[in-house]
Design a protein around this motif. Structure first.
Motif, mmCIF file in Angstrom:
data_model
loop_
_atom_site.group_PDB
_atom_site.id
_atom_site.type_symbol
_atom_site.label_atom_id
_atom_site.label_comp_id
_atom_site.label_asym_id
_atom_site.label_seq_id
_atom_site.Cartn_x
_atom_site.Cartn_y
_atom_site.Cartn_z
ATOM 1 N N ILE A 1 0.802 4.385 -2.825
ATOM 2 C CA ILE A 1 0.389 3.666 -1.614
ATOM 3 C C ILE A 1 1.283 4.152 -0.474
ATOM 4 C CG2 ILE A 1 -0.078 1.416 -0.589
ATOM 5 C CD1 ILE A 1 0.300 0.210 -3.411
ATOM 6 N N GLY A 2 0.707 4.836 0.460
ATOM 7 C CA GLY A 2 1.484 5.386 1.559
ATOM 8 C C GLY A 2 2.078 4.292 2.433
ATOM 9 N N PRO A 3 3.039 4.652 3.270
ATOM 10 C CA PRO A 3 3.655 3.687 4.181
ATOM 11 C C PRO A 3 2.604 2.999 5.050
ATOM 12 C CG PRO A 3 4.815 5.788 4.238
ATOM 13 C CD PRO A 3 3.569 5.995 3.419
ATOM 14 N N GLY A 4 2.678 1.673 5.072
ATOM 15 C CA GLY A 4 1.747 0.916 5.895
ATOM 16 C C GLY A 4 0.345 0.810 5.329
ATOM 17 N N LYS A 5 0.138 1.347 4.132
ATOM 18 C CA LYS A 5 -1.197 1.353 3.550
ATOM 19 C C LYS A 5 -1.404 0.171 2.597
ATOM 20 C CE LYS A 5 -3.142 5.219 5.062
ATOM 21 N NZ LYS A 5 -2.099 6.012 5.667
ATOM 22 N N THR A 6 -2.666 -0.041 2.250
ATOM 23 C CA THR A 6 -3.037 -1.118 1.339
ATOM 24 C C THR A 6 -3.837 -0.537 0.186
ATOM 25 O OG1 THR A 6 -3.099 -2.742 3.117
ATOM 26 C CG2 THR A 6 -4.358 -3.266 1.148
ATOM 27 N N ALA A 7 -3.594 -1.037 -1.000
ATOM 28 C CA ALA A 7 -4.362 -0.617 -2.166
ATOM 29 C C ALA A 7 -4.756 -1.858 -2.958
ATOM 30 C CB ALA A 7 -3.545 0.335 -3.030
ATOM 31 N N THR A 8 -5.677 -1.677 -3.874
ATOM 32 C CA THR A 8 -6.055 -2.795 -4.736
ATOM 33 C C THR A 8 -6.079 -2.322 -6.180
ATOM 34 O OG1 THR A 8 -8.417 -2.324 -4.566
ATOM 35 C CG2 THR A 8 -7.496 -3.877 -2.973
ATOM 36 N N PHE A 9 -5.903 -3.262 -7.071
ATOM 37 C CA PHE A 9 -6.114 -2.982 -8.484
ATOM 38 C C PHE A 9 -6.700 -4.228 -9.110
ATOM 39 C CE2 PHE A 9 -1.962 -4.987 -8.435
ATOM 40 C CZ PHE A 9 -1.962 -5.792 -9.566
ATOM 41 N N ARG A 10 -7.290 -4.045 -10.276
ATOM 42 C CA ARG A 10 -7.911 -5.171 -10.947
ATOM 43 C C ARG A 10 -7.021 -5.637 -12.093
ATOM 44 N NH1 ARG A 10 -12.382 -7.628 -10.034
ATOM 45 N NH2 ARG A 10 -13.075 -6.014 -8.629
ATOM 46 N N ALA A 11 -6.744 -6.940 -12.087
ATOM 47 C CA ALA A 11 -5.904 -7.501 -13.147
ATOM 48 C C ALA A 11 -6.615 -7.368 -14.490
ATOM 49 C CB ALA A 11 -5.607 -8.970 -12.853
ATOM 50 N N PRO A 12 -5.846 -7.226 -15.564
ATOM 51 C CA PRO A 12 -6.455 -7.128 -16.896
ATOM 52 C C PRO A 12 -7.301 -8.358 -17.204
ATOM 53 C CG PRO A 12 -4.115 -6.571 -16.966
ATOM 54 C CD PRO A 12 -4.388 -7.121 -15.602
ATOM 55 N N GLY A 13 -8.271 -8.161 -18.075
ATOM 56 C CA GLY A 13 -9.132 -9.274 -18.464
ATOM 57 C C GLY A 13 -8.522 -10.132 -19.563
ATOM 58 N N LYS A 14 -7.421 -9.666 -20.112
ATOM 59 C CA LYS A 14 -6.795 -10.378 -21.209
ATOM 60 C C LYS A 14 -5.563 -11.116 -20.701
ATOM 61 C CE LYS A 14 -4.924 -9.547 -25.808
ATOM 62 N NZ LYS A 14 -4.181 -8.556 -26.573
ATOM 63 N N ALA A 15 -5.447 -12.367 -21.094
ATOM 64 C CA ALA A 15 -4.308 -13.168 -20.648
ATOM 65 C C ALA A 15 -3.005 -12.603 -21.193
ATOM 66 C CB ALA A 15 -4.478 -14.617 -21.099
ATOM 67 N N GLY A 16 -1.973 -12.770 -20.401
ATOM 68 C CA GLY A 16 -0.667 -12.292 -20.827
ATOM 69 C C GLY A 16 0.214 -12.023 -19.629
ATOM 70 N N ALA A 17 1.437 -11.626 -19.905
ATOM 71 C CA ALA A 17 2.376 -11.261 -18.844
ATOM 72 C C ALA A 17 2.499 -9.743 -18.812
ATOM 73 C CB ALA A 17 3.736 -11.895 -19.102
ATOM 74 N N TYR A 18 2.309 -9.171 -17.634
ATOM 75 C CA TYR A 18 2.303 -7.722 -17.483
ATOM 76 C C TYR A 18 3.396 -7.310 -16.499
ATOM 77 C CZ TYR A 18 -2.327 -8.121 -19.640
ATOM 78 O OH TYR A 18 -3.363 -8.391 -20.494
ATOM 79 N N PRO A 19 4.525 -6.882 -17.012
ATOM 80 C CA PRO A 19 5.553 -6.368 -16.105
ATOM 81 C C PRO A 19 5.053 -5.086 -15.435
ATOM 82 C CG PRO A 19 6.411 -6.688 -18.340
ATOM 83 C CD PRO A 19 4.924 -6.814 -18.409
#
Ligand SMILES: [Cu+2]
Length: 135
Positions: A101-119
């Motif tokens: 993600i470049g400086p000042g930019k915005t990106a998106t990602f999709r959270a996993p469909g499986k419950a849990g903690a994702y570091p």
């Protein structure tokens, strides 16, 4: 029906009532044709926003909030407010990764469909850490 003549109004009244109730039910329930919402609930909010805005801000080499909880499959927006590039990448298995993600930019990602903690970390600056919790 022993006295059909004397009680001739009753069946009609009942019929009218049935028609009225049917019309009312049709109007209030259907809304004109079962469109998208499977639930009659007036709430238009999808579960994606259940935990508030699904957004992580990167500022001064820090993920904020460092711990974010979202519903499964939530699209998370990542805003890079720094003057250098960062990533937001799952620490294990790369189950999600914004890429650079470049400086000042915005990106998106999709959270996993499986419950849990994702570091997750920034792969460019591995000391930057956060945790995405799905539930
Ligand atoms: Cu970084």
């Amino acid at each position: 029906m022993p006295f059909p003549g004397a009680r001739s109004r009753s069946p009609r009244a009942v019929l009218l009532a049935v028609v009225l109730v049917t019309m009312l039910a049709g109007c209030s329930g259907g809304g004109g044709g079962g469109s998208s919402s499977p639930s009659p609930s007036p709430s238009p909010s999808p579960p994606a926003s259940a935990g508030g805005a699904a957004r992580v801000t990167i500022d001064n080499f820090t993920f904020t909030p460092a711990a974010l909880t979202v519903a499964p499959g939530t699209e998370v927006t990542v805003v890079n407010k720094d003057s250098v590039a960062h990533t937001l990448t799952a620490a294990t298995g790369k189950v999600f990764d914004t890429g650079t993600i470049g400086p000042g930019k915005t990106a998106t990602f999709r959270a996993p469909g499986k419950a849990g903690a994702y570091p997750y970390v920034c792969t460019i600056h591995p000391f930057m850490k956060g945790t995405l919790t799905v539930r």
